[in-house]
Design a protein around this motif. Structure first.
Motif, PDB file in Angstrom:
ATOM      1  N   PRO A  68       0.735  -1.226  -0.132  1.00  0.00           N
ATOM      2  CA  PRO A  68      -0.036  -0.049   0.038  1.00  0.00           C
ATOM      3  C   PRO A  68       0.823   1.209  -0.148  1.00  0.00           C
ATOM      4  O   PRO A  68       1.862   1.306   0.461  1.00  0.00           O
ATOM      5  CB  PRO A  68      -0.908  -0.088   1.392  1.00  0.00           C
ATOM      6  N   PRO A  69       0.364   2.454  -0.544  1.00  0.00           N
ATOM      7  CA  PRO A  69      -0.986   2.596  -0.879  1.00  0.00           C
ATOM      8  C   PRO A  69      -1.268   2.056  -2.273  1.00  0.00           C
ATOM      9  O   PRO A  69      -0.468   2.000  -3.015  1.00  0.00           O
ATOM     10  CB  PRO A  69      -1.250   4.178  -0.843  1.00  0.00           C
ATOM     11  N   PHE A  70      -2.713   1.759  -2.331  1.00  0.00           N
ATOM     12  CA  PHE A  70      -3.180   1.288  -3.538  1.00  0.00           C
ATOM     13  C   PHE A  70      -4.536   1.942  -3.895  1.00  0.00           C
ATOM     14  O   PHE A  70      -5.230   2.004  -3.014  1.00  0.00           O
ATOM     15  CB  PHE A  70      -3.630  -0.055  -3.737  1.00  0.00           C
ATOM     16  N   TYR A  71      -5.025   2.224  -5.207  1.00  0.00           N
ATOM     17  CA  TYR A  71      -6.061   2.933  -5.571  1.00  0.00           C
ATOM     18  C   TYR A  71      -6.530   2.263  -6.746  1.00  0.00           C
ATOM     19  O   TYR A  71      -5.935   1.885  -7.697  1.00  0.00           O
ATOM     20  CB  TYR A  71      -5.837   4.537  -5.717  1.00  0.00           C
ATOM     21  N   CYS A  72      -8.156   2.285  -6.685  1.00  0.00           N
ATOM     22  CA  CYS A  72      -8.815   1.721  -7.882  1.00  0.00           C
ATOM     23  C   CYS A  72     -10.158   2.383  -7.813  1.00  0.00           C
ATOM     24  O   CYS A  72     -10.458   3.048  -6.900  1.00  0.00           O
ATOM     25  CB  CYS A  72      -8.920   0.247  -7.820  1.00  0.00           C
ATOM     26  N   ASP A  73     -10.756   2.283  -8.862  1.00  0.00           N
ATOM     27  CA  ASP A  73     -12.376   2.578  -8.996  1.00  0.00           C
ATOM     28  C   ASP A  73     -13.290   1.829  -8.286  1.00  0.00           C
ATOM     29  O   ASP A  73     -14.119   2.009  -7.714  1.00  0.00           O
ATOM     30  CB  ASP A  73     -12.684   2.971 -10.189  1.00  0.00           C
ATOM     31  N   TYR A  74     -13.188   0.349  -8.782  1.00  0.00           N
ATOM     32  CA  TYR A  74     -14.143  -0.538  -8.276  1.00  0.00           C
ATOM     33  C   TYR A  74     -13.542  -1.652  -7.657  1.00  0.00           C
ATOM     34  O   TYR A  74     -14.180  -2.222  -6.818  1.00  0.00           O
ATOM     35  CB  TYR A  74     -15.104  -0.975  -9.704  1.00  0.00           C
ATOM     36  N   GLY A  75     -12.338  -2.202  -8.234  1.00  0.00           N
ATOM     37  CA  GLY A  75     -11.985  -3.621  -7.839  1.00  0.00           C
ATOM     38  C   GLY A  75     -12.544  -4.592  -8.335  1.00  0.00           C
ATOM     39  O   GLY A  75     -12.000  -5.593  -8.573  1.00  0.00           O
ATOM     40  N   SER A  76     -13.972  -4.727  -8.527  1.00  0.00           N
ATOM     41  CA  SER A  76     -14.631  -5.933  -8.898  1.00  0.00           C
ATOM     42  C   SER A  76     -14.400  -6.004 -10.460  1.00  0.00           C
ATOM     43  O   SER A  76     -14.671  -7.148 -11.156  1.00  0.00           O
ATOM     44  CB  SER A  76     -16.122  -5.840  -8.814  1.00  0.00           C
TER      45      SER A  76
END
Length: 192
Positions: A68-76
């Motif tokens: 981390p850190p990690f960022y995404c919009d949905y992951g799914s």
């Protein structure tokens, strides 16, 4: 008569969609809560991190190794094969499907963008967005600070140089670098 497609269905089909749609806002908020908890976790909280990753990225979060850190919009919309590694500060904007092959490595601050906006200013002013899927093969190494643009495919065993901006497909077994990213040379099996 069939029902009109939902904004999420349009998003996943690479059609213009409204990102302000309630379902999409709710799903992005859920992802943000999960990655905020992940990013706030301590390095010795491995069980907590594993559980958060499994929730955030249901299709492969069980074997990912992430700093981390990690960022995404949905992951799914992210599918990871086994043993994918993300170094610090990586971003995946997954409004379209992102498929990442086994043993692929991401250097620090690598970014994967499926999201884009219309080129026409009037259409862009409507607030609608769209995205195009990204596929990254097995045993790929994405150098630190590289940006993978919407719709790109990167072939197995290729290496993307640090700071590259990948705007077009990259074949298997090559070293590619630059802005825009271009094939520099083919990689021989076992080459360092």
């Amino acid at each position: 008569m069939t029902d009109a497609p939902s904004e999420k269905e349009k998003m996943l089909r690479s059609e213009l969609y409204d990102p302000r749609d309630r379902q999409l806002v709710r799903e992005r908020r859920q992802a943000r809560l999960l990655f905020e908890a992940l990013n706030a976790s301590r390095d010795n909280e491995t069980k907590k991190r594993r559980q958060l990753l499994k929730e955030l990225i249901p299709q492969g979060g069980d074997s990912v190794w992430m700093q981390p850190p990690f960022y995404c919009d949905y992951g799914s919309n992210i599918t990871l094969d086994e043993n994918v590694f993300f170094n610090f500060n990586c971003v995946i904007l997954d409004v379209a499907e992102v498929r990442i092959g086994a043993r692929t490595l991401f250097g620090p601050a690598a970014q994967v963008y499926t999201a884009t906006h219309p080129m026409d200013a009037q259409e862009r002013a409507s607030g609608l967005e769209l995205g195009f899927p990204i596929t990254i093969g097995e045993d790929v190494w994405i150098g630190g600070g590289a940006i993978i643009c919407p719709g790109v495919t990167i072939g197995d065993r290729s290496v993307i140089g640090a700071g590259s901006v990948v705007t077009k497909d990259v074949p298997a077994d090559v070293f590619a670098a630059g802005n825009p990213c271009k094939v520099v040379r083919e990689r021989a099996a076992g080459a360092r």
